[in-house]
Design a protein around this motif. Structure first.
Motif, mmCIF file in Angstrom:
data_model
loop_
_atom_site.group_PDB
_atom_site.id
_atom_site.type_symbol
_atom_site.label_atom_id
_atom_site.label_comp_id
_atom_site.label_asym_id
_atom_site.label_seq_id
_atom_site.Cartn_x
_atom_site.Cartn_y
_atom_site.Cartn_z
ATOM 1 N N ILE A 147 0.990 -1.566 0.013
ATOM 2 C CA ILE A 147 -0.102 -0.064 0.277
ATOM 3 C C ILE A 147 0.837 1.156 0.337
ATOM 4 C CG2 ILE A 147 -1.451 1.437 1.507
ATOM 5 C CD1 ILE A 147 -3.034 -1.259 2.628
ATOM 6 N N LEU A 148 1.807 1.330 1.246
ATOM 7 C CA LEU A 148 2.558 3.098 1.098
ATOM 8 C C LEU A 148 3.747 2.059 -0.608
ATOM 9 C CD1 LEU A 148 3.968 2.224 4.584
ATOM 10 C CD2 LEU A 148 3.296 3.622 3.799
ATOM 11 N N ILE A 149 3.898 1.647 -0.720
ATOM 12 C CA ILE A 149 4.871 2.172 -2.444
ATOM 13 C C ILE A 149 3.792 2.410 -3.320
ATOM 14 C CG2 ILE A 149 4.466 -0.855 -3.586
ATOM 15 C CD1 ILE A 149 8.276 1.705 -2.548
ATOM 16 N N ASN A 150 2.089 2.853 -3.543
ATOM 17 C CA ASN A 150 1.813 2.288 -4.765
ATOM 18 C C ASN A 150 1.159 3.965 -4.506
ATOM 19 O OD1 ASN A 150 0.729 0.277 -6.172
ATOM 20 N ND2 ASN A 150 0.741 -1.390 -4.442
ATOM 21 N N VAL A 151 0.805 4.150 -2.976
ATOM 22 C CA VAL A 151 0.450 5.805 -2.299
ATOM 23 C C VAL A 151 2.051 6.349 -3.124
ATOM 24 C CG1 VAL A 151 0.582 7.046 -0.435
ATOM 25 C CG2 VAL A 151 -0.796 5.779 -0.856
ATOM 26 N N ALA A 152 3.117 5.786 -2.922
ATOM 27 C CA ALA A 152 4.081 6.834 -2.817
ATOM 28 C C ALA A 152 4.091 6.923 -4.627
ATOM 29 C CB ALA A 152 5.347 6.556 -3.054
ATOM 30 N N PHE A 153 4.096 6.104 -5.721
ATOM 31 C CA PHE A 153 4.166 6.406 -6.543
ATOM 32 C C PHE A 153 2.814 6.997 -7.764
ATOM 33 C CE2 PHE A 153 7.795 2.992 -5.851
ATOM 34 C CZ PHE A 153 8.415 3.642 -7.381
ATOM 35 N N GLN A 154 1.440 6.669 -7.264
ATOM 36 C CA GLN A 154 0.272 7.128 -7.738
ATOM 37 C C GLN A 154 0.480 8.604 -6.477
ATOM 38 O OE1 GLN A 154 -0.302 5.794 -10.144
ATOM 39 N NE2 GLN A 154 1.134 4.043 -9.810
ATOM 40 N N THR A 155 0.292 9.398 -6.269
ATOM 41 C CA THR A 155 0.164 10.011 -5.679
ATOM 42 C C THR A 155 0.950 11.634 -6.293
ATOM 43 O OG1 THR A 155 0.542 10.003 -2.804
ATOM 44 C CG2 THR A 155 0.721 12.164 -3.660
ATOM 45 N N GLY A 156 1.660 11.687 -6.564
ATOM 46 C CA GLY A 156 2.624 12.371 -7.706
ATOM 47 C C GLY A 156 1.855 12.610 -8.985
ATOM 48 N N PHE A 157 1.722 11.799 -9.944
ATOM 49 C CA PHE A 157 0.566 11.889 -10.642
ATOM 50 C C PHE A 157 -0.418 12.171 -10.192
ATOM 51 C CE2 PHE A 157 -3.169 9.083 -13.910
ATOM 52 C CZ PHE A 157 -2.547 10.630 -15.113
ATOM 53 N N CYS A 158 -1.423 11.777 -9.478
ATOM 54 C CA CYS A 158 -2.740 12.395 -9.399
ATOM 55 C C CYS A 158 -2.470 13.631 -8.772
ATOM 56 C CB CYS A 158 -3.290 11.714 -8.040
ATOM 57 S SG CYS A 158 -3.362 10.369 -8.628
ATOM 58 N N THR A 159 -1.701 15.043 -7.874
ATOM 59 C CA THR A 159 -1.686 15.641 -7.652
ATOM 60 C C THR A 159 -0.943 16.567 -8.364
ATOM 61 O OG1 THR A 159 -0.258 15.033 -5.218
ATOM 62 C CG2 THR A 159 0.130 17.631 -6.010
ATOM 63 N N PHE A 160 -0.345 15.978 -10.024
ATOM 64 C CA PHE A 160 -0.637 16.352 -11.204
ATOM 65 C C PHE A 160 -2.131 17.300 -11.884
ATOM 66 C CE2 PHE A 160 0.032 16.856 -15.721
ATOM 67 C CZ PHE A 160 1.085 18.195 -15.603
ATOM 68 N N VAL A 161 -2.695 15.992 -12.186
ATOM 69 C CA VAL A 161 -3.850 16.637 -12.595
ATOM 70 C C VAL A 161 -5.015 16.741 -11.611
ATOM 71 C CG1 VAL A 161 -5.585 14.782 -13.518
ATOM 72 C CG2 VAL A 161 -3.264 13.679 -13.496
ATOM 73 N N LEU A 162 -4.744 16.509 -11.191
ATOM 74 C CA LEU A 162 -5.868 17.882 -9.654
ATOM 75 C C LEU A 162 -4.790 19.137 -10.047
ATOM 76 C CD1 LEU A 162 -6.162 15.069 -6.978
ATOM 77 C CD2 LEU A 162 -7.977 15.784 -8.597
#
Length: 304
Positions: A170-185
């Motif tokens: 869970i932590l590794i997926n959150v770490a890798f996906q948060t940047g992309f979602c932050t950029f889009v939002l």
């Protein structure tokens, strides 16, 4: 005068509709090309679906491009041998928690980057985006050692560390996906009217109230689109689950497909049936959220 104008507008619209639906040679070529590309893309999936209903012995004798040898035994056998009853629950835990945490963190950071003026806003955004450019394989060794050295109580982890726990995936997926979602939002929130936030500040709304009461309801289409993408990406993630999880009873469904491989040979039909079973939840979620997904991607593409 108004009636004449309305008639002219109606005539122009009718002519536009005729031109839009008129089959020109170029449009026919385009349709044929897109149809062939769609069939070419779907061919491996359709071949796997077709052979998942066939006996391995028959296809081994007559080839995969043949007709006959149909059976329904591959699906119950794949479910039993793959341990999907347990692995589907593991995938649900990892995916649901990771998606919720990712969207919560990314929406909060995107709001700060979009609405709070700081000197390092652009630098922070660049860091978020740059983190997604790193290949996961280059981080394998340091992340594995870090997780192995992080102690946890014995009742939380049999290994005594963060390794071999759902929390590590869970932590590794959150770490890798948060940047992309932050950029889009963040780019989505910048398009929201600034006057709306100015009126909220005049009325005494706090920053938290502006985020929770104003921003979140307005970005629901974007959140729905990102949630659909994140569910597909995290659910289908294979690399980190295989590296960080060592116990068979903690494996997600994608890693459980390894159970369908034999030591000396692999029943490709059985593996196809297991792959179809594993893909069904993502397909169902996409079709359920298809309207929100499309609206989230296209909202803001046109102006009234």
């Amino acid at each position: 005068m108004s009636a004449t104008t309305a008639d002219i507008q109606q005539t122009d619209w009718s002519q536009y509709e005729l031109r839009k639906h008129k089959l020109t040679p170029g449009r026919v070529i385009l349709y044929v090309f897109l149809t062939l590309m769609a069939l070419l893309w779907l061919l491996p999936m359709l071949l796997a679906l077709y052979n998942s209903f066939r006996e391995f012995g028959y296809t081994l004798e007559h080839g995969y491009v043949s007709f006959g040898g149909f059976t329904l035994d591959n699906y119950p056998n794949a479910w039993r041998r793959g341990g999907f009853s347990m692995s589907f629950g593991n995938s649900a835990i990892i995916t649901i928690v990771a998606v919720i945490v990712t969207l919560a963190l990314s929406s909060s950071m995107a709001f700060v980057l979009a609405r709070v003026k700081m000197r390092f806003n652009f630098t922070l955004l660049a860091i978020f985006v740059a983190a997604n450019l790193l290949p996961p394989q280059s981080l394998l060794s340091p992340i594995y050692r870090i997780f192995r050295s992080m102690p946890l109580p014995q009742w939380l982890s049999e290994s005594g560390s963060l390794l071999d726990t759902h929390a590590s995936v869970i932590l590794i997926n959150v770490a890798f996906q948060t940047g992309f979602c932050t950029f889009v939002l963040r780019n989505y929130m910048i398009g929201l009217p600034a006057a709306m936030y100015e009126a909220a500040e005049i009325d005494g709304a706090s920053l938290w109230r502006q985020f929770y009461g104003i921003t979140l309801p307005l970005i629901r289409p974007a959140l729905a689109a990102l949630a659909t993408l994140q569910v597909a990406w995290i659910y289908n993630e294979f690399f980190w689950a295989t590296v960080l999880l060592q116990s068979g009873d903690k494996m997600p469904v994608t890693s459980s497909l390894n159970n369908l491989k034999g030591t000396f040979f692999t029943d490709a039909n059985l593996l196809s049936a297991g792959s179809i079973i594993a893909a069904l939840p993502v397909l169902l979620i996409f079709f359920v959220l298809q309207k929100q997904f499309v609206s989230g991607l296209t909202l803001g593409a046109t102006k009234d």
